[in-house]
Design an enzyme around this catalytic site. Structure first.
Site, mmCIF file in Angstrom:
data_model
loop_
_atom_site.group_PDB
_atom_site.id
_atom_site.type_symbol
_atom_site.label_atom_id
_atom_site.label_comp_id
_atom_site.label_asym_id
_atom_site.label_seq_id
_atom_site.Cartn_x
_atom_site.Cartn_y
_atom_site.Cartn_z
ATOM 1 N N SER A 25 0.795 -1.224 0.000
ATOM 2 C CA SER A 25 0.000 0.000 0.000
ATOM 3 C C SER A 25 0.829 1.276 0.000
ATOM 4 O O SER A 25 0.315 2.346 -0.301
ATOM 5 C CB SER A 25 -0.935 0.015 1.214
ATOM 6 O OG SER A 25 -0.207 -0.180 2.414
ATOM 7 N N ASP A 35 -3.470 8.113 7.808
ATOM 8 C CA ASP A 35 -4.670 7.389 8.241
ATOM 9 C C ASP A 35 -4.412 6.355 9.328
ATOM 10 O O ASP A 35 -5.250 5.488 9.567
ATOM 11 C CB ASP A 35 -5.335 6.718 7.043
ATOM 12 C CG ASP A 35 -4.402 5.722 6.338
ATOM 13 O OD1 ASP A 35 -3.289 5.490 6.844
ATOM 14 O OD2 ASP A 35 -4.790 5.196 5.271
ATOM 15 N N HIS A 73 -0.513 4.709 6.806
ATOM 16 C CA HIS A 73 0.182 5.279 5.651
ATOM 17 C C HIS A 73 0.561 6.734 5.898
ATOM 18 O O HIS A 73 0.003 7.395 6.767
ATOM 19 C CB HIS A 73 -0.711 5.148 4.416
ATOM 20 C CG HIS A 73 -1.251 3.759 4.256
ATOM 21 N ND1 HIS A 73 -2.511 3.406 4.703
ATOM 22 C CD2 HIS A 73 -0.674 2.645 3.753
ATOM 23 C CE1 HIS A 73 -2.699 2.113 4.465
ATOM 24 N NE2 HIS A 73 -1.602 1.624 3.899
#
Length: 377
Positions: A36, A347, A350
């Site tokens: 991610s 968040d 990340h």
């Protein structure tokens, strides 16, 4: 002395400009892999439009640069985006996108991807068998398989492929976090999780060697960030013992040691690989040093001194870290900070575009990459 300083500055700028233009002409495409921290949309494509609870594809994701969600798990651009911009190349499209040209590169990264192929037997051992396999169950091997499937559309013969990939930059992004994370959340201790490090590092090293055999002559391989500084981990894996936290950062010591062990072994594996392939430029990209620096001295790097280091910008958790899976970023009614650029973390897991930008600069020009991507050495 003043004139000498100006001369040195001007000379530095000229050399920097020369290096920049040289690298622009050197690389004609970028191919990247990872999780991610690198994904530019594959997770969203895999999930499909019929997945209403995919909060990463809802506002405020993408708010800072794109103005809308793009499948990137941040408020804006990622490290891979800044690398592409610095090399004068377009932002990498996700490899699973349709009606897309990949001649100038493709991004095979998927949010949640692991280095090792997730094993049902392993997950059955975790948390009394209550930990489920990731929905997409994507590993580095899958991403390499997608790359192999794409190759015939990029070049038509072994010689042509060797020449084509010889002019490309390959980026193996941050991998290992999800491997360690799922075992930790499944109830295993850091000491037990550390036994996975050699296997994970070997998998990343083997993937790097495979790309070399495919024709890659320039590869950037990322370490992992300090896991103990992520707000999500600070909530999920909190300790009642003050001695488990680093006094200068407030991060969890054990998780950061795990990250350091991974990075040390990966860096050494890449050095060994470099000795085996002396004609290949292998760059170890350090993600730990900049992020631990942000946590220790946020103001020095332009982040807010009170909340910017360990508190998520987007989330509904409140408290010290602003993280709660039941009120995650992107969910209805969940708030976002007024100035994401003042925060390191976006968040809970990340990073913000501002943090990614600072890391990218350190990879491109130093000191966070060895050798830096834009260096001519």
């Amino acid at each position: 002395m003043k004139h000498l300083a100006i001369f040195c500055l001007q000379t530095s700028l000229i050399l920097s400009s020369f290096s920049y233009s040289l690298q622009q002409s050197q690389y004609s495409s970028i191919f990247s892999f990872g999780d991610s921290y690198t994904d530019t949309g594959n997770k969203v494509i895999l999930a499909g439009p019929a997945t209403p609870d995919l909060w990463i594809n809802k506002p405020p994701y993408g708010m800072t640069f794109f103005g809308h969600p793009t499948g990137r798990l941040s408020d804006g651009r990622l490290i891979i985006d800044f690398i592409a911009e610095a090399l004068g190349l377009p932002l990498l499209p996700p490899s699973l996108a349709t009606n897309q040209s990949f001649q100038q590169g493709a991004n095979f990264a998927v949010a949640g991807a692991t280095a090792l192929k997730p094993s049902p037997a392993l997950y059955a051992q975790l948390d009394g068998g209550g930990v489920k396999l990731p929905p997409n169950n994507i590993s580095l091997a899958d991403e390499l398989g997608w790359f192999d499937a794409m190759k015939p559309s990029l070049c038509s013969s072994p010689q042509e492929c060797k020449e084509y990939f010889g002019k490309a930059l390959f980026v193996v992004g941050e991998l290992g976090w999800n491997d360690y994370g799922v075992v930790l959340v499944g109830g295993k201790g850091v000491d037990e999780v550390q036994t996975y490090v050699p296997r994970i590092v070997e998998t990343i090293s083997a993937a790097t060697e495979k790309l070399i055999n495919d024709g890659a002559t320039a590869i950037v391989v990322s370490g992992i960030s300090p896991m103990g500084c992520a707000p999500g981990n600070l909530v999920f894996l909190a300790s009642q013992n003050a001695a488990d936290y680093e006094p200068d950062t407030g991060c969890l010591k054990g998780l950061n040691q795990l990250s350091q062990d991974h990075n040390t072994q990966l860096s050494q594996a890449l050095k060994t690989l470099g000795g085996k392939y002396p004609g290949v430029r292998i760059t170890y990209a350090d993600l730990y040093t900049p992020v631990i620096g942000f946590a220790a001295s946020p103001v020095q790097y332009g982040f807010d001194g009170a909340d910017g280091a360990l508190r998520a910008c987007c989330g509904g958790g409140g408290g010290k870290y602003n993280f709660n899976l039941r009120a995650a970023c992107g969910m209805p009614g969940v708030g976002v900070c007024a100035q994401p650029s003042a925060y390191v973390n976006w968040d809970g897991v990340h990073l913000t575009e501002a943090a990614y930008h600072r890391v990218a600069d350190g990879w491109l020009r130093g000191p966070y990459a060895h050798p830096p991507i834009l260096s001519t050495a």
